[in-house]
Scaffold this motif. Structure first.
Motif, short mmCIF file in Angstrom:
data_model
loop_
_atom_site.label_atom_id
_atom_site.label_comp_id
_atom_site.label_asym_id
_atom_site.label_seq_id
_atom_site.Cartn_x
_atom_site.Cartn_y
_atom_site.Cartn_z
N GLU A 104 -1.94 139.23 15.27
CA GLU A 104 -1.58 140.56 14.79
C GLU A 104 -2.62 141.59 15.20
O GLU A 104 -2.29 142.67 15.67
CB GLU A 104 -1.41 140.55 13.27
CG GLU A 104 -0.92 141.87 12.73
CD GLU A 104 -0.61 141.83 11.24
OE1 GLU A 104 -0.60 142.92 10.64
OE2 GLU A 104 -0.38 140.74 10.69
N SER A 105 -3.88 141.24 15.07
CA SER A 105 -4.96 142.13 15.46
C SER A 105 -4.92 142.41 16.96
O SER A 105 -5.08 143.56 17.40
CB SER A 105 -6.31 141.51 15.08
OG SER A 105 -7.37 142.31 15.54
N MET A 106 -4.67 141.37 17.75
CA MET A 106 -4.59 141.54 19.21
C MET A 106 -3.43 142.46 19.58
O MET A 106 -3.57 143.34 20.43
CB MET A 106 -4.40 140.19 19.89
CG MET A 106 -4.30 140.30 21.40
SD MET A 106 -3.53 138.89 22.19
CE MET A 106 -1.84 139.08 21.67
N ILE A 107 -2.30 142.30 18.91
CA ILE A 107 -1.14 143.14 19.21
C ILE A 107 -1.43 144.59 18.83
O ILE A 107 -1.11 145.51 19.58
CB ILE A 107 0.12 142.60 18.50
CG1 ILE A 107 0.54 141.27 19.13
CG2 ILE A 107 1.26 143.62 18.56
CD1 ILE A 107 1.64 140.53 18.41
N ILE A 143 -1.38 147.77 21.24
CA ILE A 143 -0.61 148.99 20.95
C ILE A 143 -1.49 150.21 21.15
O ILE A 143 -1.08 151.20 21.78
CB ILE A 143 -0.03 148.95 19.51
CG1 ILE A 143 1.11 147.93 19.42
CG2 ILE A 143 0.44 150.33 19.07
CD1 ILE A 143 1.62 147.68 18.01
N SER A 144 -2.71 150.14 20.65
CA SER A 144 -3.64 151.25 20.80
C SER A 144 -3.93 151.54 22.27
O SER A 144 -3.94 152.70 22.71
CB SER A 144 -4.94 150.94 20.05
OG SER A 144 -5.84 152.00 20.17
N GLU A 145 -4.14 150.47 23.05
CA GLU A 145 -4.41 150.64 24.48
C GLU A 145 -3.21 151.22 25.21
O GLU A 145 -3.36 152.12 26.05
CB GLU A 145 -4.80 149.30 25.11
CG GLU A 145 -6.15 148.80 24.68
CD GLU A 145 -6.46 147.41 25.21
OE1 GLU A 145 -5.85 147.00 26.23
OE2 GLU A 145 -7.30 146.72 24.61
N VAL A 146 -2.02 150.72 24.91
CA VAL A 146 -0.81 151.21 25.55
C VAL A 146 -0.61 152.69 25.22
O VAL A 146 -0.30 153.50 26.10
CB VAL A 146 0.43 150.38 25.12
CG1 VAL A 146 1.72 151.05 25.51
CG2 VAL A 146 0.35 148.97 25.69
N LEU A 192 7.98 142.16 25.38
CA LEU A 192 8.04 141.47 26.66
C LEU A 192 6.95 141.97 27.59
O LEU A 192 6.30 141.20 28.30
CB LEU A 192 9.41 141.62 27.30
CG LEU A 192 10.54 140.85 26.63
CD1 LEU A 192 11.88 141.21 27.26
CD2 LEU A 192 10.30 139.34 26.72
N VAL A 193 6.73 143.28 27.59
CA VAL A 193 5.65 143.85 28.40
C VAL A 193 4.31 143.36 27.88
O VAL A 193 3.43 142.98 28.66
CB VAL A 193 5.71 145.40 28.38
CG1 VAL A 193 4.46 146.00 28.98
CG2 VAL A 193 6.94 145.88 29.13
N LEU A 194 4.16 143.30 26.58
CA LEU A 194 2.93 142.84 25.95
C LEU A 194 2.56 141.43 26.42
O LEU A 194 1.43 141.17 26.82
CB LEU A 194 3.06 142.87 24.44
CG LEU A 194 1.86 142.44 23.62
CD1 LEU A 194 0.77 143.50 23.72
CD2 LEU A 194 2.26 142.25 22.18
N VAL A 195 3.51 140.52 26.40
CA VAL A 195 3.20 139.14 26.79
C VAL A 195 3.22 138.94 28.30
O VAL A 195 2.89 137.87 28.78
CB VAL A 195 4.11 138.11 26.10
CG1 VAL A 195 3.89 138.11 24.61
CG2 VAL A 195 5.56 138.30 26.46
N SER A 196 3.62 139.98 29.06
CA SER A 196 3.58 139.86 30.52
C SER A 196 2.16 140.03 31.06
O SER A 196 1.88 139.69 32.20
CB SER A 196 4.52 140.87 31.18
OG SER A 196 4.00 142.18 31.05
N VAL A 197 1.25 140.53 30.22
CA VAL A 197 -0.16 140.66 30.61
C VAL A 197 -0.79 139.27 30.50
O VAL A 197 -0.75 138.65 29.44
CB VAL A 197 -0.89 141.66 29.69
CG1 VAL A 197 -2.37 141.71 30.01
CG2 VAL A 197 -0.26 143.03 29.81
#
Length: 113
Positions: A21-24, A28-31, A97-102
């Motif tokens: 959750e923290s990583m996500i 989100i902040s970076e995106v 999906l974009v998140l886990v594509s990194v």
């Protein structure tokens, strides 16, 4: 019990991890730092929080049934609090999906699976 349900259970328990959750939230902040959208972080955090509440309320089999991936003999009402349109759901799915594509994010998630 369908295979999708078992995989979804693992995914749900992984997403409920405080580390994930923290990583996500950091992602989100970076995106949002590169997107020209006002209130981006607040909006995406809100959707993420709603998604997490929804996932805490259902199991993997039910999640798959909502997407038509497991046969179901019961009708499951869609929660109205998550959003009123399929567009919002599609946007959230695309975001994750974009998140886990990194590669770094995917490796982090795979450690928990």
């Amino acid at each position: 019990w369908c295979v999708c349900g078992m995989v979804a259970d693992v995914l749900i328990s992984t997403l409920e991890s405080e580390e994930v959750e923290s990583m996500i939230k950091e992602t989100i902040s970076e995106v949002c730092s590169v997107l020209p959208i006002s209130d981006c972080e607040k909006t995406l955090d809100g959707y993420f929080d709603e998604l997490m509440e929804l996932l805490k309320a259902i199991d993997g089999k039910t999640l798959c049934e909502l997407f038509g991936l497991c046969s179901s003999t019961i009708e499951i009402p869609m929660p109205t609090e998550v959003g009123e349109s399929c567009d919002e759901c599609a946007e959230m799915a695309e975001f994750f999906l974009v998140l886990v594509s990194v590669p770094a994010n995917l490796e982090f998630v795979q450690e928990f699976v």
